[in-house]
Design an enzyme around this catalytic site. Sequence first.
Site, PDB file in Angstrom:
ATOM      1  N   HIS A 139       0.792  -1.247   0.153  1.00  0.00           N
ATOM      2  CA  HIS A 139       0.095  -0.049   0.052  1.00  0.00           C
ATOM      3  C   HIS A 139       0.731   1.505   0.108  1.00  0.00           C
ATOM      4  O   HIS A 139       0.293   2.456   0.082  1.00  0.00           O
ATOM      5  CB  HIS A 139      -0.740   0.090   1.224  1.00  0.00           C
ATOM      6  CG  HIS A 139      -1.968  -1.259   1.484  1.00  0.00           C
ATOM      7  ND1 HIS A 139      -2.638  -1.432   0.311  1.00  0.00           N
ATOM      8  CD2 HIS A 139      -2.009  -2.046   2.318  1.00  0.00           C
ATOM      9  CE1 HIS A 139      -3.614  -2.562   0.760  1.00  0.00           C
ATOM     10  NE2 HIS A 139      -3.189  -2.927   1.849  1.00  0.00           N
TER      11      HIS A 139
HETATM   12 ZN   LIG Z   1      -3.914  -7.446   3.282  1.00  0.00          ZN
END
Ligand SMILES: [Zn+2]
Length: 315
Positions: A139
Amino acid sequence: MAVRIQSEWGTQVLFPAILKPASVKLYYCDNHVIPLPAGHKFPSEKYRLLRELLAADGRFEFEAAPLADPDSLAPAHDSEYIRRFLDGTIEPRLMRRIGFPWSPELVRRTLASVGGTLRATNDALLFGVGGNLAGGTHHAFRSEGAGFCVFNDIAIAIHGLLAKRRIARAAVVDLDVHQGDGTALLFAGEPAVLTLSLHGGNNFPFRKQRSSIDVDFPDGAGDAEYLAALERTLPRVFDFAPGIVFYQAGVDALQSDRLGRLALTQAGLRRRDEMVFQGCKERGIPVVVTLGGGYSQPIAATVEAHANTYRAAAH
Ligand SMILES: [Zn+2]
Protein backbone atom coordinates in the site's frame (compact mmCIF):
# COMPACT_ATOMS: atom_id res chain seq x y z
CA MET A 1 16.17 -26.98 -13.49
CA ALA A 2 18.82 -24.64 -14.82
CA VAL A 3 19.01 -21.14 -13.39
CA ARG A 4 19.46 -18.26 -15.78
CA ILE A 5 21.27 -15.21 -14.47
CA GLN A 6 21.20 -12.03 -16.46
CA SER A 7 23.79 -9.43 -15.65
CA GLU A 8 25.89 -6.76 -17.31
CA TRP A 9 27.95 -9.61 -18.74
CA GLY A 10 25.06 -11.31 -20.50
CA THR A 11 23.06 -14.37 -19.63
CA GLN A 12 24.64 -17.21 -17.72
CA VAL A 13 23.06 -20.60 -17.21
CA LEU A 14 23.89 -22.21 -13.90
CA PHE A 15 22.82 -25.58 -12.59
CA PRO A 16 21.32 -26.22 -9.19
CA ALA A 17 23.84 -29.03 -8.54
CA ILE A 18 26.37 -26.23 -8.18
CA LEU A 19 24.20 -23.52 -6.77
CA LYS A 20 21.44 -25.12 -4.80
CA PRO A 21 21.98 -24.36 -1.13
CA ALA A 22 21.33 -27.03 1.50
CA SER A 23 18.26 -25.11 2.64
CA VAL A 24 16.27 -22.02 1.74
CA LYS A 25 17.40 -18.91 3.54
CA LEU A 26 14.76 -16.65 5.05
CA TYR A 27 15.38 -13.08 6.14
CA TYR A 28 13.65 -11.72 9.23
CA CYS A 29 13.31 -8.38 10.98
CA ASP A 30 11.28 -9.29 14.06
CA ASN A 31 14.40 -8.49 16.10
CA HIS A 32 13.38 -4.83 15.68
CA VAL A 33 10.42 -4.42 18.02
CA ILE A 34 8.26 -1.39 17.33
CA PRO A 35 6.56 0.24 20.30
CA LEU A 36 2.79 0.21 19.73
CA PRO A 37 -0.10 1.29 21.92
CA ALA A 38 -2.10 -1.51 23.59
CA GLY A 39 -4.78 -3.01 21.35
CA HIS A 40 -3.09 -1.88 18.11
CA LYS A 41 -4.31 -3.88 15.08
CA PHE A 42 -0.83 -4.67 13.72
CA PRO A 43 -0.05 -8.32 14.57
CA SER A 44 3.58 -7.79 15.65
CA GLU A 45 3.86 -11.20 17.27
CA LYS A 46 3.10 -13.17 14.11
CA TYR A 47 6.54 -12.46 12.63
CA ARG A 48 8.42 -14.05 15.53
CA LEU A 49 5.92 -16.93 15.81
CA LEU A 50 6.29 -17.64 12.09
CA ARG A 51 10.09 -17.73 12.34
CA GLU A 52 9.90 -20.06 15.36
CA LEU A 53 7.43 -22.38 13.62
CA LEU A 54 9.58 -22.59 10.47
CA ALA A 55 12.74 -23.08 12.54
CA ALA A 56 11.15 -26.21 14.02
CA ASP A 57 10.89 -27.62 10.45
CA GLY A 58 14.69 -27.75 10.26
CA ARG A 59 14.90 -27.06 6.55
CA PHE A 60 15.35 -23.31 6.56
CA GLU A 61 18.26 -21.06 7.40
CA PHE A 62 17.56 -17.69 9.00
CA GLU A 63 19.41 -14.43 8.76
CA ALA A 64 18.59 -11.04 10.27
CA ALA A 65 17.75 -8.80 7.32
CA PRO A 66 20.29 -6.01 6.75
CA LEU A 67 18.94 -2.46 6.75
CA ALA A 68 18.35 -1.27 3.19
CA ASP A 69 20.62 1.56 2.07
CA PRO A 70 18.36 4.67 1.95
CA ASP A 71 19.75 5.39 -1.55
CA SER A 72 18.17 2.17 -2.79
CA LEU A 73 14.68 3.56 -2.01
CA ALA A 74 15.04 6.55 -4.32
CA PRO A 75 13.80 5.13 -7.63
CA ALA A 76 10.46 4.14 -6.06
CA HIS A 77 9.95 6.99 -3.58
CA ASP A 78 10.03 10.75 -3.35
CA SER A 79 13.29 11.97 -1.75
CA GLU A 80 11.49 14.33 0.69
CA TYR A 81 9.21 11.53 1.85
CA ILE A 82 12.21 9.25 2.43
CA ARG A 83 14.19 11.92 4.26
CA ARG A 84 11.34 13.03 6.52
CA PHE A 85 10.39 9.48 7.46
CA LEU A 86 14.00 8.62 8.27
CA ASP A 87 14.66 11.74 10.36
CA GLY A 88 11.27 11.82 12.10
CA THR A 89 10.04 15.13 10.65
CA ILE A 90 7.29 13.41 8.64
CA GLU A 91 3.86 15.03 9.04
CA PRO A 92 1.63 13.38 11.68
CA ARG A 93 -1.12 13.21 9.02
CA LEU A 94 1.09 10.90 6.93
CA MET A 95 1.93 8.71 9.94
CA ARG A 96 -1.77 8.39 10.76
CA ARG A 97 -2.40 7.08 7.25
CA ILE A 98 0.43 4.56 7.68
CA GLY A 99 -1.08 3.51 11.00
CA PHE A 100 2.06 3.42 13.17
CA PRO A 101 3.41 6.00 15.59
CA TRP A 102 6.84 7.16 14.38
CA SER A 103 9.81 5.78 16.33
CA PRO A 104 13.50 5.07 15.63
CA GLU A 105 12.66 1.35 15.98
CA LEU A 106 10.04 1.70 13.25
CA VAL A 107 12.66 3.24 10.96
CA ARG A 108 15.04 0.33 11.57
CA ARG A 109 12.34 -2.29 11.13
CA THR A 110 11.08 -0.63 7.94
CA LEU A 111 14.57 -0.53 6.42
CA ALA A 112 15.20 -4.14 7.46
CA SER A 113 11.92 -5.21 5.88
CA VAL A 114 13.05 -3.69 2.56
CA GLY A 115 16.58 -5.05 3.05
CA GLY A 116 15.18 -8.56 3.48
CA THR A 117 13.33 -8.37 0.18
CA LEU A 118 16.45 -7.06 -1.58
CA ARG A 119 18.53 -9.96 -0.24
CA ALA A 120 15.76 -12.46 -1.07
CA THR A 121 15.72 -11.06 -4.62
CA ASN A 122 19.41 -11.76 -4.97
CA ASP A 123 18.92 -15.28 -3.60
CA ALA A 124 16.07 -15.90 -6.05
CA LEU A 125 18.29 -14.99 -9.00
CA LEU A 126 21.02 -17.29 -7.70
CA PHE A 127 19.05 -20.25 -6.38
CA GLY A 128 15.57 -19.97 -7.92
CA VAL A 129 13.80 -18.96 -4.72
CA GLY A 130 14.29 -16.27 -2.08
CA GLY A 131 12.17 -15.51 0.98
CA ASN A 132 11.57 -12.61 3.31
CA LEU A 133 9.59 -13.09 6.52
CA ALA A 134 8.42 -9.48 6.16
CA GLY A 135 7.95 -7.08 3.24
CA GLY A 136 5.06 -7.16 0.81
CA THR A 137 4.21 -3.60 1.87
CA HIS A 138 2.05 -3.02 -1.18
CA HIS A 139 0.00 0.00 0.00
CA ALA A 140 3.05 2.29 -0.09
CA PHE A 141 2.92 4.94 -2.83
CA ARG A 142 5.63 7.26 -4.12
CA SER A 143 5.24 9.97 -1.47
CA GLU A 144 3.01 8.43 1.14
CA GLY A 145 2.25 5.16 2.83
CA ALA A 146 -0.91 3.51 4.13
CA GLY A 147 -2.17 0.40 5.88
CA PHE A 148 1.06 -0.42 7.83
CA CYS A 149 3.17 0.12 4.69
CA VAL A 150 5.88 2.81 4.61
CA PHE A 151 8.07 1.86 1.64
CA ASN A 152 7.16 -0.48 -1.22
CA ASP A 153 9.83 -3.18 -0.96
CA ILE A 154 8.77 -5.04 -4.11
CA ALA A 155 8.79 -1.87 -6.23
CA ILE A 156 12.20 -0.95 -4.80
CA ALA A 157 13.61 -4.38 -5.66
CA ILE A 158 12.21 -4.30 -9.19
CA HIS A 159 13.54 -0.81 -9.85
CA GLY A 160 16.98 -2.00 -8.71
CA LEU A 161 16.91 -4.99 -11.05
CA LEU A 162 15.71 -2.97 -14.05
CA ALA A 163 18.27 -0.22 -13.46
CA LYS A 164 21.11 -2.75 -13.38
CA ARG A 165 19.57 -4.63 -16.32
CA ARG A 166 19.61 -7.86 -14.36
CA ILE A 167 16.17 -8.64 -15.80
CA ALA A 168 14.16 -7.33 -18.74
CA ARG A 169 10.70 -7.85 -17.23
CA ALA A 170 9.24 -8.56 -13.79
CA ALA A 171 5.82 -9.66 -12.58
CA VAL A 172 4.12 -9.13 -9.23
CA VAL A 173 1.59 -11.74 -8.13
CA ASP A 174 -0.23 -10.08 -5.24
CA LEU A 175 -2.57 -12.49 -3.49
CA ASP A 176 -3.12 -10.49 -0.31
CA VAL A 177 -6.85 -9.95 0.21
CA HIS A 178 -6.31 -6.18 -0.06
CA GLN A 179 -5.54 -4.72 -3.46
CA GLY A 180 -1.85 -3.98 -4.14
CA ASP A 181 -2.76 -0.38 -4.91
CA GLY A 182 0.67 1.17 -4.25
CA THR A 183 2.44 -1.35 -6.46
CA ALA A 184 -0.19 -0.96 -9.19
CA LEU A 185 0.19 2.82 -9.30
CA LEU A 186 4.00 2.78 -9.03
CA PHE A 187 4.16 0.59 -12.15
CA ALA A 188 1.21 2.05 -14.09
CA GLY A 189 2.39 2.63 -17.65
CA GLU A 190 5.65 0.69 -17.06
CA PRO A 191 5.81 -1.88 -19.87
CA ALA A 192 8.54 -3.92 -18.16
CA VAL A 193 6.35 -4.78 -15.15
CA LEU A 194 3.12 -6.74 -14.98
CA THR A 195 1.04 -6.50 -11.81
CA LEU A 196 -1.64 -9.03 -10.89
CA SER A 197 -3.85 -8.49 -7.84
CA LEU A 198 -6.60 -10.78 -6.57
CA HIS A 199 -8.54 -9.07 -3.77
CA GLY A 200 -11.83 -8.40 -2.03
CA GLY A 201 -13.84 -5.83 -3.95
CA ASN A 202 -15.46 -4.44 -0.77
CA ASN A 203 -12.29 -4.26 1.26
CA PHE A 204 -9.58 -1.66 1.86
CA PRO A 205 -8.35 0.21 -0.19
CA PHE A 206 -11.77 1.58 -1.06
CA ARG A 207 -10.32 3.60 -3.90
CA LYS A 208 -8.70 0.93 -6.06
CA GLN A 209 -5.86 1.57 -8.49
CA ARG A 210 -5.45 -0.20 -11.78
CA SER A 211 -3.12 -3.21 -11.83
CA SER A 212 -2.28 -4.85 -15.18
CA ILE A 213 -4.78 -7.54 -14.12
CA ASP A 214 -7.27 -7.13 -11.26
CA VAL A 215 -9.75 -9.62 -9.90
CA ASP A 216 -12.34 -8.34 -7.39
CA PHE A 217 -14.11 -10.95 -5.28
CA PRO A 218 -17.45 -10.47 -3.54
CA ASP A 219 -17.60 -10.92 0.25
CA GLY A 220 -17.61 -14.57 1.26
CA ALA A 221 -15.89 -15.92 -1.88
CA GLY A 222 -14.37 -19.34 -1.18
CA ASP A 223 -11.75 -21.74 -2.52
CA ALA A 224 -13.49 -22.74 -5.76
CA GLU A 225 -14.15 -19.20 -6.96
CA TYR A 226 -10.72 -17.98 -5.90
CA LEU A 227 -8.70 -20.83 -7.40
CA ALA A 228 -10.66 -20.68 -10.67
CA ALA A 229 -9.76 -16.99 -10.98
CA LEU A 230 -6.12 -17.74 -10.24
CA GLU A 231 -6.09 -20.51 -12.81
CA ARG A 232 -7.53 -18.09 -15.36
CA THR A 233 -5.12 -15.25 -14.69
CA LEU A 234 -1.76 -16.93 -13.91
CA PRO A 235 -1.16 -17.96 -17.55
CA ARG A 236 -1.25 -14.27 -18.48
CA VAL A 237 1.53 -13.65 -15.99
CA PHE A 238 3.66 -16.42 -17.45
CA ASP A 239 2.87 -15.35 -21.04
CA PHE A 240 4.49 -12.03 -20.15
CA ALA A 241 7.76 -14.04 -19.77
CA PRO A 242 8.97 -12.30 -16.61
CA GLY A 243 12.62 -12.74 -15.61
CA ILE A 244 11.45 -12.86 -11.98
CA VAL A 245 8.17 -13.15 -10.07
CA PHE A 246 7.49 -11.37 -6.79
CA TYR A 247 4.86 -13.24 -4.82
CA GLN A 248 3.10 -11.14 -2.20
CA ALA A 249 1.68 -14.04 -0.21
CA GLY A 250 -0.73 -12.41 2.22
CA VAL A 251 -3.00 -14.94 3.92
CA ASP A 252 -5.81 -12.59 4.92
CA ALA A 253 -8.18 -14.29 2.44
CA LEU A 254 -8.47 -17.00 5.11
CA GLN A 255 -11.98 -17.56 6.47
CA SER A 256 -10.89 -16.92 10.07
CA ASP A 257 -9.30 -13.57 9.19
CA ARG A 258 -10.81 -10.60 11.03
CA LEU A 259 -10.22 -8.17 8.16
CA GLY A 260 -10.43 -10.41 5.09
CA ARG A 261 -14.17 -10.84 4.31
CA LEU A 262 -13.38 -13.90 2.13
CA ALA A 263 -13.70 -17.57 3.07
CA LEU A 264 -10.65 -19.50 1.89
CA THR A 265 -9.58 -22.63 3.76
CA GLN A 266 -6.03 -23.63 4.67
CA ALA A 267 -6.21 -26.25 1.90
CA GLY A 268 -7.32 -23.57 -0.57
CA LEU A 269 -4.39 -21.36 0.36
CA ARG A 270 -1.99 -24.31 0.04
CA ARG A 271 -3.33 -24.99 -3.45
CA ARG A 272 -2.95 -21.31 -4.30
CA ASP A 273 0.72 -21.38 -3.25
CA GLU A 274 1.37 -24.58 -5.23
CA MET A 275 -0.11 -23.04 -8.37
CA VAL A 276 2.21 -20.05 -8.16
CA PHE A 277 5.36 -22.05 -7.34
CA GLN A 278 4.62 -24.84 -9.81
CA GLY A 279 4.11 -22.33 -12.62
CA CYS A 280 7.40 -20.57 -11.84
CA LYS A 281 9.30 -23.84 -11.48
CA GLU A 282 8.04 -25.27 -14.78
CA ARG A 283 9.28 -22.20 -16.59
CA GLY A 284 12.49 -21.72 -14.61
CA ILE A 285 11.38 -18.31 -13.32
CA PRO A 286 13.03 -17.19 -10.06
CA VAL A 287 10.50 -16.30 -7.38
CA VAL A 288 10.75 -13.98 -4.38
CA VAL A 289 8.27 -14.67 -1.58
CA THR A 290 7.27 -11.87 0.76
CA LEU A 291 4.83 -11.79 3.59
CA GLY A 292 1.58 -9.89 3.45
CA GLY A 293 -1.46 -9.47 5.66
CA GLY A 294 -2.92 -12.00 8.06
CA TYR A 295 -5.10 -11.06 11.02
CA SER A 296 -6.80 -14.17 12.38
CA GLN A 297 -7.58 -14.32 16.06
CA PRO A 298 -6.04 -16.30 17.60
CA ILE A 299 -3.09 -15.59 15.30
CA ALA A 300 -2.08 -19.29 15.03
CA ALA A 301 -4.20 -19.90 11.90
CA THR A 302 -2.46 -17.00 10.17
CA VAL A 303 0.98 -18.19 11.23
CA GLU A 304 0.23 -21.72 9.99
CA ALA A 305 -0.95 -20.39 6.61
CA HIS A 306 2.16 -18.21 6.21
CA ALA A 307 4.40 -21.14 7.18
CA ASN A 308 2.74 -23.33 4.54
CA THR A 309 3.67 -20.80 1.86
CA TYR A 310 7.39 -20.96 2.75
CA ARG A 311 7.21 -24.76 3.01
CA ALA A 312 5.71 -24.91 -0.48
CA ALA A 313 8.44 -22.57 -1.74
CA ALA A 314 11.15 -24.81 -0.27
CA HIS A 315 9.49 -27.88 -1.73
ZN1 LIG B 1 -3.94 -7.45 3.40
